[in-house]
Design a protein around this motif. Structure first.
Motif, PDB file in Angstrom:
ATOM      1  N   LYS A 116     -32.241 144.050 -47.777  1.00 56.03           N
ATOM      2  CA  LYS A 116     -33.284 144.596 -46.901  1.00 56.03           C
ATOM      3  C   LYS A 116     -34.402 143.576 -46.734  1.00 56.03           C
ATOM      4  O   LYS A 116     -35.062 143.521 -45.699  1.00 56.03           O
ATOM      5  N   ALA A 179     -22.389 145.557 -44.672  1.00 57.66           N
ATOM      6  CA  ALA A 179     -23.191 144.353 -44.889  1.00 57.66           C
ATOM      7  C   ALA A 179     -23.000 143.891 -46.328  1.00 57.66           C
ATOM      8  O   ALA A 179     -23.296 144.630 -47.262  1.00 57.66           O
ATOM      9  N   SER A 239     -22.996 139.020 -44.605  1.00 60.85           N
ATOM     10  CA  SER A 239     -23.843 139.470 -43.500  1.00 60.85           C
ATOM     11  C   SER A 239     -24.714 138.306 -43.038  1.00 60.85           C
ATOM     12  O   SER A 239     -24.711 137.235 -43.649  1.00 60.85           O
ATOM     13  N   SER A 240     -25.444 138.521 -41.972  1.00 63.71           N
ATOM     14  CA  SER A 240     -26.288 137.448 -41.444  1.00 63.71           C
ATOM     15  C   SER A 240     -27.349 137.062 -42.473  1.00 63.71           C
ATOM     16  O   SER A 240     -27.892 137.914 -43.186  1.00 63.71           O
ATOM     17  N   ASP A 243     -30.862 136.651 -39.662  1.00 64.89           N
ATOM     18  CA  ASP A 243     -31.314 138.012 -39.350  1.00 64.89           C
ATOM     19  C   ASP A 243     -30.850 138.867 -40.526  1.00 64.89           C
ATOM     20  O   ASP A 243     -29.851 139.584 -40.465  1.00 64.89           O
ATOM     21  N   LYS A 246     -28.051 141.769 -41.565  1.00 63.81           N
ATOM     22  CA  LYS A 246     -27.470 142.426 -40.383  1.00 63.81           C
ATOM     23  C   LYS A 246     -25.983 142.093 -40.225  1.00 63.81           C
ATOM     24  O   LYS A 246     -25.534 141.021 -40.611  1.00 63.81           O
TER      25      LYS A 246
END
Lengths: 312, 312, 312
Positions: A116, A179, A239-240, A243, A246
């Motif tokens: 997060k 993710a 995951s990215s 970003d 995401k």
């Protein structure tokens, strides 16, 4: 070695790999080394391979093991400085780390990225909190940004299966419905930088890993091109990073297939989602090393524990 | 013996029972047998007796134990062939079973019936999945359709308490507020078929067990008639098998009472709901064998582990 | 000693403290004492220090340990006499206690106060249920009304740090956002009554502890006055006893500060909420004994286990 937190805590990867392979031949050879020593495994996240292989490694060395699922069997820790703890956290890392250090000789910790908040994940507050306040060696059983036991097991597996001469290894991103963290990929990249090999990372645009880690690595967005003449293909979703956390797309065309793999050997850290990350044919075929990678988790943990025992 | 999956894996029940009774006299006699061997207990369901008695049996034999609550500490497994794993399952049984086999020498598994789908339960996908893909011996710690450690403990208990001459054993259904599996009853029936005894099964109509298992057994729907001249009465609830997993009624008149029991000895696998399955007077009286049955769980597990160790 | 349930099970506190201090010098000295003995830890509530220190103590003595989170890994127990168990409870304490006694040599139990029903909590149904129906020694790892392993560790800590001559100890209530049990305070008070020391309890009006326990103790509602010339200040929150389980206020003025503490040494059982119960300066300063108290939990448990082993 004071702790085993990242692959950089290894002073000589070739020597460690060699030593691990010798231990693997006779796993109980050093079973008096851990006499009257205790390893505590603290899990802030679920685990299968890590839970069992790290225990097994300890048993091989005669180390006593205490396992605790921290969140479920304990309570929520506080990491802030000067916090007025009148909310959900019941104990500060300062006390928890000091206290646990008194009940064991080595402390192993699993604490995943939350995905997060990049800054918070990179601060590695759980792992680094224990490192800061504990008085004993810490082993990283996968943190927000690193999984060095996996990367060491991968290095052992590569050494066991590498062809005599040239070596080309490709790290290939794969689609995944959820993710996932960057820890495995990060540690694999760091480990590959210590190898005498051609190393290519391939992923869709937008899935760049932390450039501080991939610095100097060859990155190729065309998967087919990247895979050409590969000896080993290490497949992993993440995951990215830019970003943060995401999932842009789950483009099935990035799934590893037998056709793409060709004659290369297939690697994955497991657990793996079949027919999403890689097709059945690959996992069930003769070129898959995933079971052997998992087996080598025991010997990776064992060499780490042995080094730490010797430095106590 | 390759695995211990059902009571049929026992080559000679009388010999096993005799050997278990000898071990019980001196439980640590074989404590060098398990040196440098590891048993992994995987629980897909909760447990008290099985969890502790199986560990205790292993400790008696000098075997190291690793325990894992698979669902809570791990993740959900996939069993389908060719499934595109983009939903809730994170790892295929193929990988999980292969991998876990590398961390231990014997694997014990508890995985209950879901009681929603007879075909699925009878396929025993968890237990049989491990049997199919693991490379080490598997012990059934209660699966959808069988609880052979319990039945072996029951056989030991019967042997310890049976009268010299004639023997009549009754398996009597009892009411229960929840839908319970057939595993205990199935294994008890199978075990009784190996005994030199009169054996009667009694239950209300509609609660017939799997006829493939009860084939050849005497079934009597009149409980009073069934209980006449019984030496041992084994009480157990199970849900409907024909209308799979349903609870038709909880007819309190089927509860076991001291009056019905007469001079017979009372058996139950535990846990037991007092004054629902059986009245207090029976459990608190001198004819109850339930505590001794539970005690014999240790020695049942120990004889099984000993046989498997010897076959490694 | 048959069980270790409260501080009153100690025949001579000074002798136990002395013996614990000797064991601490050489923790593995008695490691053959526990050979072929098994300790089972049953947790009905979460734990960090108790879980690890009690295991560590057992390992020091060569005792094998089996740990179970009863509620999460087992089921709900029934304690009523004559209950028709057709509701949420699956097994009666009578069976559970008898059965578990057969799988180990010593049984340790943690079962907190619910703080809803004083009579029920004071009946200690879980702990006393096991005491009543088990056939082996029971160790209290914190029950509704007592935490005698903590109080014994505190006595060891006091002995290690007490000045040669006079001794004044103050137990000071502190604010806390949640309703906490009285167990730690109760056992500390009982232990202090066995000490040759001036002992003062201070708390806001309405927070009186059970008068049967504090009988004969000096109680002072003015915290400043109570703290004058203290050598040790033991800080702990508890909820109201008279208006059972209620939190009247969380008056921050009762928080322990360095200024209030003066030259006294600070004690707390942990976990502690920083800047709510006590300010950072105290915990991070040289007068805090909390880490040493936690360390002494191992040796408190070890002396208790040693005494019980010797009495088997």
């Amino acid at each position: 070695m004071k702790h085993y937190l990242t692959i950089n805590d290894i002073d000589s990867l070739p020597k460690w790999v060699e030593e691990a392979r010798i231990i693997k031949e006779n796993p109980y050879h050093f079973q008096n080394l851990g006499k009257n020593k205790t390893l505590c495994l603290l899990f802030f996240n679920n685990s299968l391979r890590t839970r069992l292989s790290t225990q097994k490694a300890a048993l091989h060395l005669g180390i006593q093991v205490m396992t605790m699922n921290f969140g479920k069997e304990g309570w929520t820790l506080e990491f802030g400085e000067g916090t007025v703890m009148n909310q959900g956290t019941s104990e500060h890392i300062k006390e928890a780390a000091h206290v646990v250090s008194q009940y064991c000789d080595i402390l192993a910790i699993r604490a995943f990225a939350g995905l997060k908040n990049k800054e918070k994940d990179e601060a590695e507050e759980i792992l680094n909190g224990f490192v800061k306040y504990a008085s004993i060696p810490i082993v990283n059983m996968e943190s927000s940004t690193a999984h060095p036991l996996q990367a060491l097991a991968d290095a052992i597996t590569l050494a066991e299966h590498r062809p005599k001469s040239r070596l080309k290894v490709v790290l290939s991103w794969a689609p995944h419905p959820k993710a996932l963290p960057h820890a495995v990929a990060n540690s694999f990249v760091k480990m590959m930088k210590l190898q005498d090999a051609e190393f290519v990372i391939t992923h869709p645009e937008g899935y760049e890993l932390d450039s501080k880690i991939t610095q100097g690595c060859q990155i190729e967005h065309n998967q087919d091109k990247a895979l050409q003449n590969a000896d080993f293909v290490y497949v992993k979703n993440w995951s990215s990073y830019s970003d943060y956390g995401k999932v842009f797309h789950q483009d099935a065309s990035w799934m590893m297939t037998q056709e793409k793999l060709g004659n290369a050997q297939f690697m994955h850290c497991l657990p793996v989602r079949r027919n999403v990350v890689v097709e059945d044919t690959v996992l069930d075929g003769p070129k898959s090393l995933v079971i052997e990678q998992a087996n080598n988790r025991t010997f990776a943990a064992q060499i780490v524990l042995k080094k730490l025992l010797e430095s106590l």
